[in-house]
Design a protein around this motif. Structure first.
Motif, mmCIF file in Angstrom:
data_model
loop_
_atom_site.group_PDB
_atom_site.id
_atom_site.type_symbol
_atom_site.label_atom_id
_atom_site.label_comp_id
_atom_site.label_asym_id
_atom_site.label_seq_id
_atom_site.Cartn_x
_atom_site.Cartn_y
_atom_site.Cartn_z
ATOM 1 N N SER A 127 -14.187 -0.774 4.972
ATOM 2 C CA SER A 127 -12.768 -0.556 4.686
ATOM 3 C C SER A 127 -11.972 -1.023 5.894
ATOM 4 O O SER A 127 -12.536 -1.293 6.959
ATOM 5 C CB SER A 127 -12.476 0.918 4.388
ATOM 6 N N MET A 128 -10.658 -1.137 5.732
ATOM 7 C CA MET A 128 -9.808 -1.656 6.806
ATOM 8 C C MET A 128 -8.516 -0.851 6.893
ATOM 9 O O MET A 128 -8.071 -0.259 5.905
ATOM 10 C CB MET A 128 -9.478 -3.138 6.567
ATOM 11 N N GLU A 129 -7.934 -0.879 8.077
ATOM 12 C CA GLU A 129 -6.621 -0.257 8.293
ATOM 13 C C GLU A 129 -5.779 -1.183 9.167
ATOM 14 O O GLU A 129 -6.294 -1.784 10.112
ATOM 15 C CB GLU A 129 -6.762 1.090 8.988
ATOM 16 N N GLU A 130 -4.521 -1.334 8.804
ATOM 17 C CA GLU A 130 -3.590 -2.076 9.664
ATOM 18 C C GLU A 130 -2.311 -1.280 9.823
ATOM 19 O O GLU A 130 -1.850 -0.629 8.879
ATOM 20 C CB GLU A 130 -3.328 -3.479 9.122
ATOM 21 N N ILE A 131 -1.746 -1.308 11.032
ATOM 22 C CA ILE A 131 -0.512 -0.580 11.336
ATOM 23 C C ILE A 131 0.475 -1.555 11.975
ATOM 24 O O ILE A 131 0.114 -2.284 12.912
ATOM 25 C CB ILE A 131 -0.768 0.587 12.306
ATOM 26 N N HIS A 132 1.702 -1.589 11.463
ATOM 27 C CA HIS A 132 2.748 -2.435 12.024
ATOM 28 C C HIS A 132 4.078 -1.680 12.060
ATOM 29 O O HIS A 132 4.231 -0.619 11.455
ATOM 30 C CB HIS A 132 2.915 -3.716 11.195
ATOM 31 N N HIS A 133 5.033 -2.282 12.728
ATOM 32 C CA HIS A 133 6.392 -1.746 12.820
ATOM 33 C C HIS A 133 7.043 -1.705 11.437
ATOM 34 O O HIS A 133 6.643 -2.419 10.511
ATOM 35 C CB HIS A 133 7.231 -2.594 13.780
ATOM 36 N N THR A 134 8.061 -0.891 11.308
ATOM 37 C CA THR A 134 8.697 -0.665 10.007
ATOM 38 C C THR A 134 9.518 -1.854 9.523
ATOM 39 O O THR A 134 9.907 -1.897 8.354
ATOM 40 C CB THR A 134 9.602 0.581 10.076
ATOM 41 N N HIS A 171 -11.102 -1.921 0.607
ATOM 42 C CA HIS A 171 -9.838 -1.192 0.648
ATOM 43 C C HIS A 171 -9.125 -1.453 1.968
ATOM 44 O O HIS A 171 -9.706 -1.325 3.046
ATOM 45 C CB HIS A 171 -10.068 0.311 0.506
ATOM 46 N N ILE A 172 -7.845 -1.846 1.891
ATOM 47 C CA ILE A 172 -6.999 -2.021 3.071
ATOM 48 C C ILE A 172 -5.883 -0.984 3.022
ATOM 49 O O ILE A 172 -5.104 -0.953 2.074
ATOM 50 C CB ILE A 172 -6.378 -3.432 3.139
ATOM 51 N N GLU A 173 -5.830 -0.150 4.028
ATOM 52 C CA GLU A 173 -4.737 0.814 4.146
ATOM 53 C C GLU A 173 -3.707 0.273 5.105
ATOM 54 O O GLU A 173 -4.008 0.010 6.277
ATOM 55 C CB GLU A 173 -5.246 2.168 4.645
ATOM 56 N N ALA A 174 -2.491 0.061 4.622
ATOM 57 C CA ALA A 174 -1.404 -0.478 5.440
ATOM 58 C C ALA A 174 -0.423 0.634 5.776
ATOM 59 O O ALA A 174 0.083 1.320 4.885
ATOM 60 C CB ALA A 174 -0.693 -1.608 4.703
ATOM 61 N N LYS A 175 -0.156 0.802 7.071
ATOM 62 C CA LYS A 175 0.787 1.828 7.530
ATOM 63 C C LYS A 175 1.943 1.155 8.267
ATOM 64 O O LYS A 175 1.740 0.158 8.966
ATOM 65 C CB LYS A 175 0.084 2.819 8.467
#
Length: 234
Positions: A127-134, A171-175
């Motif tokens: 699985s993967m997770e990515e976090i970026h600015h709003t 699954h990629i969870e984007a925050k």
């Protein structure tokens, strides 16, 4: 080197500063409502705009014979169209989902790990997770999609999803969190342990420097390229 900046947001301003520090000249700073006046003076263009403007910007460069480096994500359904135009015009086009040296090394590490873990697909689920600015408009990030494609190329996974993943999906969870330049992690989980590789960007400097280096590299070349070519990672 004379540079046209197509997209003059936060990234465009960092690219401008680094380009000037490296002795280059900015001949066009285009925001969404501006024209392409000045593009004809450019030796190269750097596109860090928005998904809806990318194809227009890249097309304008290729039609005017200006080499173009694009870091805009979220428009890749038109990527084949742009590569075909590049070949038709005998131009130069380089797209990168991420221009950071560290991220491009991370891509290579991700490919290597995916090949290794493919033998243990019955034990580990990826699985993967990515976090970026709003302010980031696309989701998941282009970098996350590139990572997923790297895993798919070396495993039995067939696609990625932001929803509930089937056995053959990643699954990629984007925050989206305020003031996060970019964090990407790839996780392999089993019933007994957990393996993770992660890249954390501290600021936009690495992305901007990579884009300027790519623009310097593409001068005098013809064809369709990636950061693998620039960094000689092939």
């Amino acid at each position: 080197m004379k540079i046209a900046l197509l997209g003059y947001g936060k990234m465009g301003k960092v690219i401008e500063r680094i380009a000037l520090e490296r002795g280059h000249e900015i001949v066009l700073k285009k925001s969404s409502s501006d024209t392409f006046d000045g593009l004809e003076k450019a030796d190269v263009a750097i596109d860090f705009s928005i998904p809806t403007a990318a194809v227009i910007n890249i097309s304008a460069c290729l039609n005017q014979g200006v080499p173009v480096v694009s870091g805009t994500t979220g428009w890749l359904e038109n990527y084949d169209e742009m590569t075909a135009l590049c070949q038709e015009k005998k131009g130069a086009f380089l797209y990168g989902s991420n221009f950071s040296l560290g991220v491009n090394l991370f891509f290579e590490l991700n490919d290597f790990l995916a090949k290794m873990m493919a033998k243990f697909s019955a034990v580990y689920k990826v699985s993967m997770e990515e976090i970026h600015h709003t302010q980031k408009l696309d989701s998941p990030s282009g970098t996350a999609i590139s990572l997923a494609k790297g895993i798919i190329a070396h495993s039995e996974y067939q696609s990625w999803t932001e929803g509930k993943a089937a056995d053959n999906q990643i699954h990629i969870e984007a925050k989206r969190i305020e003031n996060v330049p970019g964090t990407h992690s790839v996780q392999y989980s089993s019933d007994v342990d957990f393996i993770e590789i992660k890249h954390v960007a501290h600021n936009r400097e690495g992305f901007a420097m990579g884009a300027v280096v790519a623009a310097e590299w593409i001068i005098g070349k013809k064809g369709v390229f990636s950061m693998k070519d620039v960094l000689d990672l092939k």
